[in-house]
Each structure stands twice: as structure tokens, then as C-alpha cells.
Enzyme design. Structure first.
Site, PDB file in Angstrom:
ATOM      1  CD  GLU A 177      -3.106  -1.040   2.152  1.00 48.20           C
ATOM      2  OE1 GLU A 177      -3.007  -0.247   3.099  1.00 48.20           O
ATOM      3  OE2 GLU A 177      -4.091  -1.785   1.992  1.00 48.20           O
ATOM      4  CD  GLU A 296      -3.815  -5.889   3.041  1.00 52.50           C
ATOM      5  OE1 GLU A 296      -4.673  -5.214   3.673  1.00 52.50           O
ATOM      6  OE2 GLU A 296      -2.607  -5.632   3.071  1.00 52.50           O
TER       7      GLU A 296
END
Ligand code: AHR
Length: 510
Positions: A177, A296
């Protein structure tokens, strides 16, 4: 007076093949976060733990869940993690501040211990490298430590640590991320793209057999989505194998209609990332088509307010309870719809990780020193991992709908099928989103006949908010009492209101 039952219809045929299920679609995730590691997979002294400190009750549940691959060690944690802290004699390892989760990291578990756990769990490992505070050197040295046979400093260090044979870890994430301001060392798309490309090249020089995942956006609502993907791919397209997607769905306003429809947003998100990959491919005149790693995904909202409140004043500690969700029946249905979305995109999505695995937004919950149990979301994942094999078939479902402000007309039924040639089985996965009524699902399976029903599994409950707890671990469990029946190649099955359904059929006569 006749009461009309709402219906949904589909046609299943081999010609409607979407793609073959990659087993890595049933991955999960363990981060050094909360009680995932300390108190989750690892708890020395627990009655079920062996000499290595791993909880055997958790290992049994992980095997039952059917997880194929586990991403490790983060997550936000990895962006300031030095993997060297977690290898070598445990007594010499440093205790560090984990700034991502305001926790104390004792480094009792590192890469070697995790790989021991993974081998006991029977799962592959997807290892993430730190591209927040670290970079090319730490990443290439880790590949050398893990995968080089020997005769060099890093590979011999592994051998000195008692691991003679290289691990041969195949899948690696280039950071986590990196578009998010919350990420330690977060970067612009150009900064990250250049670093990811250079790191990828160096890692593949050490071991050309590895596959690499570059960071896509943290979620599709990021202001930089999908330009982030386009820019990152401009830098990395030739060097990587997958781009990542992340999403967590919430139900803050108790708006079930919108919550249950979130997987439609997931469909669009996957389509948009695939289109962005293909846009860059076209620009580069590349023969290579990139695949996606949805590394995720889950439902996450029950714990966020409590976590936010305690974060700033929580004392530094090892394994604080964080992101601990108690999942409801409706949460399990949303997870079921998300699994169906992943299967419907099996042509592009090759890897997916339910985030996470134990205690932290997880299908398995434990009490320190106490029992471990299955959350409601455990069941759809287990069914998909067990029965969702082979070729995915698009069912061309025509369903009654309900109106929704965000998603328009939402189909009451979400469904997909897998045709497992090896087991000679067809499995239909279906969610009934209707909050009030059962629904009749009718399927034309004549193109795949002859077929007989093996079983019709159902996850449902009179209370859509029912949960499993330590005291009532089997409050929400699937039953095999569904009424699916075949008649001359036609399937009829009632899907109870708010239910997850798995209709298993055997191919062949008699
Ligand atoms: O899974 C929990 C966290 O969610 C991860 O650490 C991060 O990558 C994401 O924002």
C-alpha cells in the site's frame, strides 16, 4: 390464493468457461499485527502448543479452512520491518517499536519460524519486502537468504541458522500500500514505480524463477486510483507479474441492501484494474498480459471505532488485541459474494488473500490460553476452497432485483459455478440477498447432463446478526438440508432468505 415465489434462472454450459481456478485464489494473510502472530498462531505454553510454540488447535483450523498460500509479514508492518531482526538466535534478536500498529515487536517469530509454521499448516508463502524504509539491498539479500542454495554470505547465514536447503519461495510482494499516507515511507506513483522496478530487477537477478506483485492502490476509493496503477505499471510492466488490489467492506449505517451489494463494486474494481493493465500493455506494445493479485480482501468495520479510540493512549505492548471482528451471518454472505466475484474473474485474478487469518479481521478467533473457534466467514471460504476447483463457468444468471441508491438494480441472487473435471463434480455457489423471502433458483444443466445432487449446503440463521463466540462456537454453522433437486437436466433449489448456498452435483450416470 397463490403466493408467488421470486425466481432466478441460469444456464450452465461448458462453453461459458471463464478460466481455470488458480489454487492461490484461496490465500490468506498473517501480519505482525495485534494477536495474529503473538496469541494467534504462536502461543508458547498454550495447552495445544508443541515445543515450537505453535498452537495446534489453530493449525487444525487453518488446514480445515483450506488456505493455499499465506502472505507475510505485512501489511503496514512490513514498511518499517528489517527482516534481519527476525533471524538467528532468538535471544539475540532486538525488541523494536512497531510504528505501524503502535506495538512492541519482540521478533520471537521471524521468517524461519513463519516458514516452519507454514510447512506445518501445509500452505505456501507469499513474502512481502519492505519498500517503505528499505529498498533494493534488503530485498535482494532476503531473496538470497531464502532461495540461494549456498556459498554466499546471505545463503550461508541461512544455513548457519539451521536451514540447509533453500526455501524456493516463489511469490513476493514489492512493498505494501505504498500510495497511502498512513504507510511508513509512502511514495508517489513515480517514486514507487521506479523503486519497484529496480528492486524487481535485482530480486530476479538473484532468482529468475520468482514472481513479483507490485502495489496497486490501497483501495478503489483512493483519489489517485487508477492513475496510480497506470503510472506504476509504466515503470514496472516488464519487471513484474501481478498488480495488487485491496478492499474491505463496511456496514456502518446498518444498510443491508447496500452492504450486500458491495461485491458489485468489487466486480467493477477488478474490471478497472484489468483495463488499466491492458491500457499500459497496449502503450508498451507488450505481448504479456498482467494478472491480478487481490492480496487483501474482507469485511472490516466492527472493531474500527474501538481501535481508533485506544490507539493513541494504548501502552506499548506485545500482541495487543487489535482489529478483532466478531462476524455476523450477513458478513459471511458479503464474504460469499466477494468469493463469487473473485471466481467470476478467475481469468485475471490468480491470487487472493482473505485478510487476515487469525484474530485480526479473521475467520479464526482465539482466546489467549483458551479455545479457538470458527467465525461465520470461515464457512463460505472453506466451501469455496474445498469445492471451487477446476473451470469457472459463467452462469448467465437472470434474477429478480431490488433497487439501491448506490448500485441501482441489484440482483437478488449472486452465483457462479465450477466444473471440476478431476472429481467429476459441478458446484454452484449462490447467495440469496433477499432480506425477507426465500427464492427459487432454477438452472438449465442439460448441457452438462447427466448430473445428480450430492448435497445442498446452506449457511443461514433466523437472526442475520447472529455470531459465533467462545461460549457458543456453533451458533452459526452450515447445514446440509437444502432442497436442491435435479429433474431431467433441470435444477430447482430454494435459497432461504439471506443465505449462502453450495449445490454440489456429480456428473455421470447412476
Ligand atoms: O489488513 C490490515 C491492514 O489493512 C494492512 O496492514 C494494510 O495493508 C491494510 O490497510
Amino acid at each position: 390464493m397463490t403466493t408467488s415465489v421470486k425466481t432466478a434462472r441460469f444456464v450452465a454450459h461448458r462453453d461459458f468457461a471463464i478460466g481455470v481456478v488458480d489454487r492461490r485464489l484461496y490465500g490468506s494473510f498473517i501480519e505482525h499485527l495485534g494477536r495474529a502472530v503473538y496469541g494467534g498462531i504462536y502461543e508458547p505454553g498454550h495447552p495445544t502448543s508443541g515445543a515450537d510454540g505453535f498452537r495446534n488447535d489453530v493449525l487444525d483450523l487453518v488446514r480445515e479452512l483450506g488456505v493455499s498460500i499465506v502472505r507475510y509479514p505485512g501489511g503496514n508492518f512490513v514498511s518499517a520491518y528489517d527482516w534481519r531482526d527476525g533471524v538467528g538466535p532468538v535471544e539475540s534478536r532486538p525488541t523494536r517499536l512497531d510504528l505501524a500498529w503502535r506495538s512492541t515487536e519482540p521478533n520471537l517469530i521471524g521468517i524461519n519460524e513463519f516458514l516452519t509454521w507454514a510447512s506445518r499448516a501445509g500452505v505456501d508463502v507469499d513474502l512481502a519486502v519492505n519498500l517503505g524504509t528499505a529498498g533494493i539491498d534488503a530485498a535482494r539479500e532476503l531473496v538470497e537468504y531464502c532461495n540461494h542454495p549456498g556459498g554466499t554470505a546471505w545463503s550461508d547465514l541461512r544455513r548457519n541458522h539451521g536451514i540447509e536447503q533453500p526455501y524456493g519461495i516463489n511469490l513476493w510482494c514489492l512493498g505494501n500500500e505504498m500510495d497511502g499516507r498512513w504507510q511508513i515511507g509512502h511514495k508517489t506513483a513515480d517514486e514507487y514505480g521506479r523503486l519497484a522496478s529496480q528492486t524487481a530487477i535485482a530480486m530476479k537477478l538473484v532468482d529468475p524463477t520468482i514472481e513479483l506483485v507490485a502495489c496497486g492502490s490501497s483501495h478503489s476509493t483512493m483519489p489517485t486510483f487508477p492513475q496510480w496503477e497506470a503510472t506504476v505499471l509504466e515503470h514496472t510492466y516488464d519487471d513484474i507479474d501481478y498488480i495488487s488490489l485491496h478492499t474491505y467492506y463496511r456496514n456502518d449505517d446498518d444498510d443491508l441492501g447496500t452492504f450486500l451489494a458491495q461485491s458489485l463494486g468489487m466486480d467493477r474494481y477488478i474490471d478497472a484494474v484489468a483495463a488499466t493493465c491492458d491500457f499500459v500493455r497496449a502503450k508498451k506494445r507488450s505481448a504479456k498480459q498482467l494478472s491480478l493479485s487481490f492480496d487483501e480482501w474482507n469485511v472490516w468495520y466492527h472493531s474500527t471505532a474501538a481501535d481508533a479510540e485506544t490507539t493513541s493512549r494504548r501502552p506499548w505492548q506485545i500482541g495487543p488485541p487489535l482489529l478483532e471482528e466478531t462476524y455476523t451471518v450477513v458478513d459471511a454472505l458479503v464474504v460469499g459474494c466477494m468469493l463469487i466475484s473473485l471466481l467470476k474473474h478467475a481469468d485475471r485474478v490468480k491470487i487472493a488473500c482473505l485478510a487476515q487469518l487469525v484474530n485480526v479481521i479473521a475467520p479464526i478467533t482465539t482466546i489467549n490460553g483458551g479455545p479457538a473457534w470458527r467465525e461465520t466467514i470461515f464457512f463460505p471460504f472453506m466451501h469455496a476452497a474445498r469445492f471451487g476447483r477446476g473451470t469457472v463457468l459463467n452462469l448467465q444468471v437472470t434474477s429478480a432485483t431490488y433497487p439501491n441508491d448506490t448500485f441501482g438494480d441489484v440482483p437478488l441472487v449472486e452465483a457462479v459455478a465450477t466444473l471440476d473435471a478431476e472429481a467429476n463434480e459441478l458446484t454452484i455457489f449462490a447467495v440469496n440477498r433477499d432480506q425477507h423471502d426465500q427464492l427459487l433458483l432454477e438452472g438449465d444443466l442439460r448441457g452438462l447432463a447427466p448430473l445428480q445432487v450430492i448435497e445442498h449446503l446452506v449457511l443461514e440463521h433466523s437472526d442475520p446478526k447472529a455470531v459465533n463466540t467462545a461460549d457458543r462456537p456453533a451458533e452459526v454453522v452450515p447445514h446440509a438440508g437444502g432442497d436442491a433437486a435435479m429433474d431431467e437436466g433441470l435444477l430447482a433449489a430454494h435459497l432461504p432468505r439471506l443465505s449462502w448456498n453450495v449445490v454440489r452435483l456429480r456428473r455421470g450416470a447412476g
